[in-house]
Structures are given as structure tokens and as C-alpha cells.
Write a protein that holds these residues in place. Structure first.
Motif, PDB file in Angstrom:
ATOM      1  N   ASP A  18     -12.330  33.048  18.581  1.00  0.00           N
ATOM      2  CA  ASP A  18     -11.825  32.663  20.071  1.00  0.00           C
ATOM      3  C   ASP A  18     -11.345  33.572  20.944  1.00  0.00           C
ATOM      4  O   ASP A  18     -10.142  33.743  20.913  1.00  0.00           O
ATOM      5  CB  ASP A  18     -10.834  31.551  19.658  1.00  0.00           C
ATOM      6  CG  ASP A  18     -10.169  30.894  20.787  1.00  0.00           C
ATOM      7  OD1 ASP A  18     -11.100  30.761  21.987  1.00  0.00           O
ATOM      8  OD2 ASP A  18      -9.232  30.377  20.831  1.00  0.00           O
ATOM      9  N   PRO A  19     -12.221  34.295  21.329  1.00  0.00           N
ATOM     10  CA  PRO A  19     -11.768  35.417  22.382  1.00  0.00           C
ATOM     11  C   PRO A  19     -11.170  34.979  23.628  1.00  0.00           C
ATOM     12  O   PRO A  19      -9.972  35.667  23.777  1.00  0.00           O
ATOM     13  CB  PRO A  19     -13.281  36.122  22.816  1.00  0.00           C
ATOM     14  CG  PRO A  19     -14.214  36.020  21.832  1.00  0.00           C
ATOM     15  CD  PRO A  19     -13.745  34.606  21.009  1.00  0.00           C
ATOM     16  N   PRO A  20     -11.274  33.886  24.287  1.00  0.00           N
ATOM     17  CA  PRO A  20     -10.523  33.494  25.207  1.00  0.00           C
ATOM     18  C   PRO A  20      -9.081  33.124  24.798  1.00  0.00           C
ATOM     19  O   PRO A  20      -8.066  33.223  25.353  1.00  0.00           O
ATOM     20  CB  PRO A  20     -10.995  32.285  25.895  1.00  0.00           C
ATOM     21  CG  PRO A  20     -12.516  32.350  25.420  1.00  0.00           C
ATOM     22  CD  PRO A  20     -12.522  33.048  24.070  1.00  0.00           C
ATOM     23  N   LEU A  90      -6.985  22.463  18.049  1.00  0.00           N
ATOM     24  CA  LEU A  90      -6.998  21.402  18.564  1.00  0.00           C
ATOM     25  C   LEU A  90      -5.507  20.861  18.855  1.00  0.00           C
ATOM     26  O   LEU A  90      -5.336  20.198  19.899  1.00  0.00           O
ATOM     27  CB  LEU A  90      -7.784  20.083  17.698  1.00  0.00           C
ATOM     28  CG  LEU A  90      -9.315  20.094  17.786  1.00  0.00           C
ATOM     29  CD1 LEU A  90      -9.726  19.309  16.708  1.00  0.00           C
ATOM     30  CD2 LEU A  90      -9.610  20.128  18.937  1.00  0.00           C
ATOM     31  N   THR A  91      -4.467  21.100  17.907  1.00  0.00           N
ATOM     32  CA  THR A  91      -3.148  20.547  18.126  1.00  0.00           C
ATOM     33  C   THR A  91      -2.326  21.667  18.691  1.00  0.00           C
ATOM     34  O   THR A  91      -1.107  21.427  18.914  1.00  0.00           O
ATOM     35  CB  THR A  91      -2.680  20.336  16.562  1.00  0.00           C
ATOM     36  OG1 THR A  91      -2.740  21.196  15.751  1.00  0.00           O
ATOM     37  CG2 THR A  91      -3.424  18.990  16.112  1.00  0.00           C
ATOM     38  N   GLY A  92      -2.753  22.909  18.804  1.00  0.00           N
ATOM     39  CA  GLY A  92      -2.078  23.874  19.277  1.00  0.00           C
ATOM     40  C   GLY A  92      -0.796  24.362  18.270  1.00  0.00           C
ATOM     41  O   GLY A  92       0.141  24.705  18.859  1.00  0.00           O
ATOM     42  N   THR A  93      -1.052  24.348  17.187  1.00  0.00           N
ATOM     43  CA  THR A  93       0.010  24.844  16.060  1.00  0.00           C
ATOM     44  C   THR A  93      -0.342  26.203  15.560  1.00  0.00           C
ATOM     45  O   THR A  93       0.151  26.576  14.378  1.00  0.00           O
ATOM     46  CB  THR A  93       0.313  23.839  14.925  1.00  0.00           C
ATOM     47  OG1 THR A  93      -1.234  23.788  14.488  1.00  0.00           O
ATOM     48  CG2 THR A  93       0.439  22.137  15.387  1.00  0.00           C
ATOM     49  N   GLU A 168      -2.749  29.123  32.598  1.00  0.00           N
ATOM     50  CA  GLU A 168      -2.557  28.690  31.193  1.00  0.00           C
ATOM     51  C   GLU A 168      -3.356  27.378  30.900  1.00  0.00           C
ATOM     52  O   GLU A 168      -3.751  27.192  29.658  1.00  0.00           O
ATOM     53  CB  GLU A 168      -0.779  28.356  31.262  1.00  0.00           C
ATOM     54  CG  GLU A 168      -0.116  29.680  31.364  1.00  0.00           C
ATOM     55  CD  GLU A 168       1.186  29.359  31.350  1.00  0.00           C
ATOM     56  OE1 GLU A 168       1.690  28.032  31.018  1.00  0.00           O
ATOM     57  OE2 GLU A 168       2.204  30.182  31.416  1.00  0.00           O
ATOM     58  N   ASP A 169      -3.386  26.467  31.928  1.00  0.00           N
ATOM     59  CA  ASP A 169      -4.381  25.122  31.382  1.00  0.00           C
ATOM     60  C   ASP A 169      -5.590  25.632  31.130  1.00  0.00           C
ATOM     61  O   ASP A 169      -6.337  24.736  30.303  1.00  0.00           O
ATOM     62  CB  ASP A 169      -4.275  24.391  32.683  1.00  0.00           C
ATOM     63  CG  ASP A 169      -3.027  23.780  33.013  1.00  0.00           C
ATOM     64  OD1 ASP A 169      -2.176  23.890  32.125  1.00  0.00           O
ATOM     65  OD2 ASP A 169      -2.592  23.264  33.950  1.00  0.00           O
ATOM     66  N   GLY A 170      -6.482  26.567  31.805  1.00  0.00           N
ATOM     67  CA  GLY A 170      -7.602  26.698  31.336  1.00  0.00           C
ATOM     68  C   GLY A 170      -8.134  27.616  30.040  1.00  0.00           C
ATOM     69  O   GLY A 170      -8.922  27.105  29.401  1.00  0.00           O
ATOM     70  N   VAL A 171      -7.049  28.275  29.633  1.00  0.00           N
ATOM     71  CA  VAL A 171      -7.060  29.104  28.401  1.00  0.00           C
ATOM     72  C   VAL A 171      -6.718  27.932  27.406  1.00  0.00           C
ATOM     73  O   VAL A 171      -7.324  27.843  26.126  1.00  0.00           O
ATOM     74  CB  VAL A 171      -5.816  30.094  28.047  1.00  0.00           C
ATOM     75  CG1 VAL A 171      -5.848  30.567  26.634  1.00  0.00           C
ATOM     76  CG2 VAL A 171      -6.204  31.294  28.954  1.00  0.00           C
ATOM     77  N   THR A 175      -9.376  26.731  24.503  1.00  0.00           N
ATOM     78  CA  THR A 175      -9.008  26.850  23.033  1.00  0.00           C
ATOM     79  C   THR A 175      -9.349  25.353  22.289  1.00  0.00           C
ATOM     80  O   THR A 175      -9.728  25.073  21.119  1.00  0.00           O
ATOM     81  CB  THR A 175      -7.484  26.862  23.009  1.00  0.00           C
ATOM     82  OG1 THR A 175      -7.207  28.336  23.518  1.00  0.00           O
ATOM     83  CG2 THR A 175      -7.164  26.841  21.426  1.00  0.00           C
ATOM     84  N   ARG A 176      -9.104  24.330  23.014  1.00  0.00           N
ATOM     85  CA  ARG A 176      -9.333  22.932  22.391  1.00  0.00           C
ATOM     86  C   ARG A 176     -10.651  22.920  22.273  1.00  0.00           C
ATOM     87  O   ARG A 176     -11.227  21.957  21.196  1.00  0.00           O
ATOM     88  CB  ARG A 176      -8.808  22.033  23.347  1.00  0.00           C
ATOM     89  CG  ARG A 176      -7.327  21.838  23.757  1.00  0.00           C
ATOM     90  CD  ARG A 176      -6.440  21.328  22.263  1.00  0.00           C
ATOM     91  NE  ARG A 176      -5.130  21.394  22.488  1.00  0.00           N
ATOM     92  CZ  ARG A 176      -4.201  22.401  22.164  1.00  0.00           C
ATOM     93  NH1 ARG A 176      -4.864  23.746  21.968  1.00  0.00           N
ATOM     94  NH2 ARG A 176      -2.845  22.496  22.469  1.00  0.00           N
ATOM     95  N   ILE A 177     -11.516  23.026  23.167  1.00  0.00           N
ATOM     96  CA  ILE A 177     -13.238  22.923  23.143  1.00  0.00           C
ATOM     97  C   ILE A 177     -13.746  23.740  21.807  1.00  0.00           C
ATOM     98  O   ILE A 177     -14.490  23.174  21.178  1.00  0.00           O
ATOM     99  CB  ILE A 177     -13.727  23.461  24.292  1.00  0.00           C
ATOM    100  CG1 ILE A 177     -13.381  22.529  25.357  1.00  0.00           C
ATOM    101  CG2 ILE A 177     -15.375  23.572  24.036  1.00  0.00           C
ATOM    102  CD1 ILE A 177     -14.213  22.951  26.781  1.00  0.00           C
ATOM    103  N   ALA A 178     -12.890  25.099  21.782  1.00  0.00           N
ATOM    104  CA  ALA A 178     -13.355  25.802  20.602  1.00  0.00           C
ATOM    105  C   ALA A 178     -12.856  25.148  19.186  1.00  0.00           C
ATOM    106  O   ALA A 178     -13.616  25.261  18.212  1.00  0.00           O
ATOM    107  CB  ALA A 178     -12.754  27.163  20.654  1.00  0.00           C
ATOM    108  N   GLY A 179     -11.725  24.543  19.160  1.00  0.00           N
ATOM    109  CA  GLY A 179     -11.338  23.724  17.980  1.00  0.00           C
ATOM    110  C   GLY A 179     -12.434  22.612  17.614  1.00  0.00           C
ATOM    111  O   GLY A 179     -12.761  22.237  16.554  1.00  0.00           O
TER     112      GLY A 179
END
Length: 202
Positions: A18-20, A90-93, A168-171, A175-179
């Protein structure tokens, strides 16, 4: 070069590493560094991650043979592990920055490992290395790994600029799409593992 395997390696490692997603982590871990020191830390982290992953890619087969572990078992375990990583994305944990101050050199720990060369990336590379049974497939795996590392370096090298562009929203969205992609890859790995096991029983 095996184009299909190359794309598979690139997509899998890209969503795992996840580079971004490394942008905010890298910025927070190197917040007190100058631009020069930050760039050096990025190179050191990549060197550590590359060394760890290369070691497992080269000697992974010997480890599996010594421990009597089949590729199907490795794929199944890797799939389960990737699901856990996908759920974190996906959950940001993800707590990669937790207790970062206790490390003397963040380029080695936690940036190089386990954030970059973590269990998920190691297992994925070992699985792909098992599939590299011809020069074309070896080239595909190497190219996929190299391109992923180049993406990681560019993400860290231009971390400040990327964060400004994406926000911040873009990153968070990336991240969610990568998940989501990683969870699909994990399920496919488990399905392939089950299919291989069933084939050995028949």
C-alpha cells in the motif's frame, strides 16, 4: 515475461504494501527529520524490506521442505493472514505508528519491517516464488517486486506532495480500496488452496 503473473504479483504486493497508505505513516514516523534524512530513511527502509523479502523468496522453498509444508498449506495460511490485513485496511485499525518512538532507527523498524516487509508480503512473495518455474515467470515475479518497491520509494520520496494532492480523505479512500482488493485476493488464495487439497485427496 509472463504478463499475467507479472500483473498478479504487482497488484497483490501493491495492495499489501500500500504505497499511498505509507504516506501518512512515513510522515508521522519521520516528522522530526530534515528532508535529507527523510530521503535516506526511505532508502534504508526499502533496503531492509528488499533484503527480508529476497531472503524468504530464495530460501522459502528450503524452509517449506524442511518443515514438510506444502504450497497449498502456505497459500491457505497466507490467504487467512491477508484477510486480517485487509480487515485492518478496511476498518482503519492499523496501528503501525504505535510506540514508534522506542525504535532507534525507524527505517529498520517499523518502516522496513513489519510495515513494508510484513508477514503478508513475505507469504505472498514466497507463494509467487514457488510459481516461478520458468525464466519468463521468474522475470515476471522480479519485475512485479521491483515495480512495487519503486512505487514505495516514490510514495515516501514525495510523501508531503502526495498528501497535499490527495488530502486526508483521498489517502483514506485509497487505503479502503486497497483493503477491498486485498480481501478478494485473499479469498482467491484460500479457494486455490482448498482446490489443491481436494485434488490430492481424489
Amino acid at each position: 515475461m509472463d504478463t499475467q503473473l507479472f500483473i498478479s504479483v504487482l497488484v497483490t504486493l501493491f495492495v499489501i504494501m500500500d504505497p499511498p497508505g505509507t504516506v501518512p505513516l512515513f510522515l508521522s514516523l519521520t516528522a522530526d527529520m530534515t528532508s535529507k534524512l527523510r530521503n535516506r530513511s526511505a532508502l534504508q527502509a526499502l533496503a531492509v524490506a528488499a533484503g527480508v523479502i529476497t531472503a524468504f523468496a530464495v530460501f522459502g522453498q528450503n524452509i517449506l521442505s524442511y518443515m514438510h509444508i506444502s504450497l497449498a498449506a502456505l497459500q491457505g495460511a497466507g490467504g487467512l493472514l491477508l484477510i486480517l490485513i485487509a480487515l485492518q485496511l478496511l476498518t482503519g485499525t492499523n496501528n503501525g505508528t504505535e510506540n514508534a518512538n522506542r525504535y532507534k532507527n525507524v527505517a529498520f523498524v517499523p518502516l522496513g519491517t513489519p510495515l513494508m516487509a510484513g508477514p503478508g508480503a513475505i507469504v505472498a512473495v514466497m507463494v509467487f516464488a514457488q510459481q516461478a518455474d520458468s525464466p519468463a515467470r521468474v522475470a515476471a515475479v522480479i519485475a512485479g517486486v521491483l515495480l512495487t518497491f519503486i512505487s514505495l520509494y516514490l510514495a515516501m520520496r514525495f510523501a508531503s506532495l502526495i498528501q497535499k494532492i490527495l488530502g486526508e480523505d483521498g489517502v483514506e479512500l485509497v487505503t479502503r480500496i486497497a483493503g477491498l482488493l486485498l480481501s478478494a485476493i485473499a479469498v482467491q488464495m484460500i479457494a486455490d488452496s482448498v482446490q489443491d487439497f481436494v485434488g490430492t485427496w481424489s
